[in-house]
Design a protein around this motif. Sequence first.
Motif, PDB file in Angstrom:
ATOM      1  N   GLU A 128     -46.627  33.743  15.633  1.00  0.00           N
ATOM      2  CA  GLU A 128     -47.285  35.052  15.741  1.00  0.00           C
ATOM      3  C   GLU A 128     -46.250  36.163  15.737  1.00  0.00           C
ATOM      4  O   GLU A 128     -45.082  35.954  16.093  1.00  0.00           O
ATOM      5  N   SER A 139     -51.052  36.461  13.227  1.00  0.00           N
ATOM      6  CA  SER A 139     -50.738  35.056  13.475  1.00  0.00           C
ATOM      7  C   SER A 139     -50.920  34.285  12.176  1.00  0.00           C
ATOM      8  O   SER A 139     -51.880  34.523  11.440  1.00  0.00           O
ATOM      9  N   THR A 140     -49.978  33.397  11.891  1.00  0.00           N
ATOM     10  CA  THR A 140     -50.088  32.617  10.657  1.00  0.00           C
ATOM     11  C   THR A 140     -49.877  31.135  10.953  1.00  0.00           C
ATOM     12  O   THR A 140     -49.167  30.764  11.887  1.00  0.00           O
ATOM     13  N   TYR A 188     -51.884  28.029   3.684  1.00  0.00           N
ATOM     14  CA  TYR A 188     -51.603  29.059   4.677  1.00  0.00           C
ATOM     15  C   TYR A 188     -52.898  29.513   5.337  1.00  0.00           C
ATOM     16  O   TYR A 188     -53.996  29.390   4.779  1.00  0.00           O
ATOM     17  N   TYR A 189     -52.738  30.053   6.526  1.00  0.00           N
ATOM     18  CA  TYR A 189     -53.831  30.723   7.230  1.00  0.00           C
ATOM     19  C   TYR A 189     -53.242  31.990   7.828  1.00  0.00           C
ATOM     20  O   TYR A 189     -52.194  31.953   8.488  1.00  0.00           O
ATOM     21  N   ILE A 190     -53.872  33.127   7.586  1.00  0.00           N
ATOM     22  CA  ILE A 190     -53.407  34.415   8.104  1.00  0.00           C
ATOM     23  C   ILE A 190     -54.510  35.043   8.937  1.00  0.00           C
ATOM     24  O   ILE A 190     -55.627  35.235   8.457  1.00  0.00           O
ATOM     25  N   THR A 244     -58.709  34.011  16.572  1.00  0.00           N
ATOM     26  CA  THR A 244     -57.738  33.463  15.617  1.00  0.00           C
ATOM     27  C   THR A 244     -58.028  32.002  15.314  1.00  0.00           C
ATOM     28  O   THR A 244     -58.032  31.570  14.154  1.00  0.00           O
ATOM     29  N   SER A 266     -43.232  28.685   9.787  1.00  0.00           N
ATOM     30  CA  SER A 266     -44.326  29.620  10.035  1.00  0.00           C
ATOM     31  C   SER A 266     -43.794  30.970  10.510  1.00  0.00           C
ATOM     32  O   SER A 266     -44.352  32.019  10.187  1.00  0.00           O
ATOM     33  N   CYS A 272     -44.806  34.365   8.850  1.00  0.00           N
ATOM     34  CA  CYS A 272     -45.502  35.345   9.689  1.00  0.00           C
ATOM     35  C   CYS A 272     -44.714  36.647   9.765  1.00  0.00           C
ATOM     36  O   CYS A 272     -45.287  37.740   9.667  1.00  0.00           O
ATOM     37  N   VAL A 285     -45.168  38.602   6.413  1.00  0.00           N
ATOM     38  CA  VAL A 285     -46.489  39.220   6.270  1.00  0.00           C
ATOM     39  C   VAL A 285     -46.643  40.408   7.205  1.00  0.00           C
ATOM     40  O   VAL A 285     -47.046  41.504   6.792  1.00  0.00           O
ATOM     41  N   SER A 333     -57.699  33.781   4.958  1.00  0.00           N
ATOM     42  CA  SER A 333     -57.331  34.981   5.708  1.00  0.00           C
ATOM     43  C   SER A 333     -58.517  35.375   6.578  1.00  0.00           C
ATOM     44  O   SER A 333     -59.654  35.396   6.113  1.00  0.00           O
TER      45      SER A 333
END
Length: 392
Positions: free
Chosen positions: A10, A33-34, A105-107, A212, A266, A270, A273, A330
């Motif tokens: 994060e 947070s990613t 990925y997850y954003i 999240t 990560s 993170c 981004v 996302s």
Amino acid sequence: MKNCYFYFDESFHTRTITKQSLKDTNYFNSYVSTGLGFEKINKHEIFKHYEKFENKYKNLFTVEELKSDIVKHKNYQYGLASFNNNATQMYSDFFELLNQYNIIYYISVIDKLEYLLSKCKFKAPCILNTKAVIYSITKAINVYKPQNVIDDIMKKNNQLLNDLIDFFKNQMKINGNIPLKELENNAMNEIIMFLNMIDTSSITFEFNYLPTYIGLNLLTKELNIKSIDLVIDKEGSNRVIRCAKKAGFLKSKQMDSRTSPGIRMSDLFCGFVSRMMRAVYEATYNNPDIPYKERHLLPEEWFDVNEKQFYLYKKTARFIKKYMNLYYASFVSIYFDLFVAFIELIYYFDKFDNYVEYKETIIKDHAEKCNNEIILKVEFEIKRLEREQEFI
């Protein structure tokens, strides 16, 4: 994907939203947070490749641990156009690695002030589109930063509503009859009506990380992942890990980044981004003491990129676009402007096949075209918010 690891980090987290946290020079209005995920069978190969990359840049930067903050704030002033050679090469190699493997990925992006507003209850049933109004309030607060309103929120001052109303009334006077401000004035009239209906006694100042991981849960269902081991960067309060487990990730654990290559990966993603988003925020910031008649857009310097910086944009776009069809890759809160600008900026550079083609257009025209695309996308998302109320 069947059995996966997901590694989480994060940026710009604020455990408790306080007045000092808002004045912190490292403050950013969004909690980012990613997660980076991949199938368990690929872990050894990915980590082996990453550690080779990491050793190269630890030697270059002469550090014991490679973290995203090694790329200093000044490097992000004009997005990638202000990256120095080392930062450009490091992230170019990093995104090359991410693109080489099937890494998902997850954003997650949650605006902190929006979070406070969303916890309010109403004195009577609200007939307004609450999401759209909260969006407008949040945008105004983040653009103008009225200090007395922020102080009220941080001090839990019962003058908050009055000061918010006074701020919007005063801003309408400043806007006057400027054509570009007509829509803003209309929104502020609606905001004042909304604020008069709010009971602020229910606001909580302790940040909740549950949204999240609810978003991550939705992504795992979308991907039909059968089993997931969640590894989160270690923090002292254990609030994050509790939220992850509450969202359904029972096989969650915390690890120190020094012992987890996945957490360090990560962290690099993170940091990139979140700092790009903060650079967009700072580039379009409005001084509340200076009325303006023109739109606040990304300046031309953002588009004066060299060849390496240009291809880093394209490598970033390649990774982001790999999962552009996934709805929950996302998970962005109501205030989406900064994330939209970040994504549209990356996509703009990716429209060009090569650097020679990009250079055929003058920088001023690039700035105008990209900013127009960002504005159109933001307007599209605003209309989506307005339509949502029709189906409630």
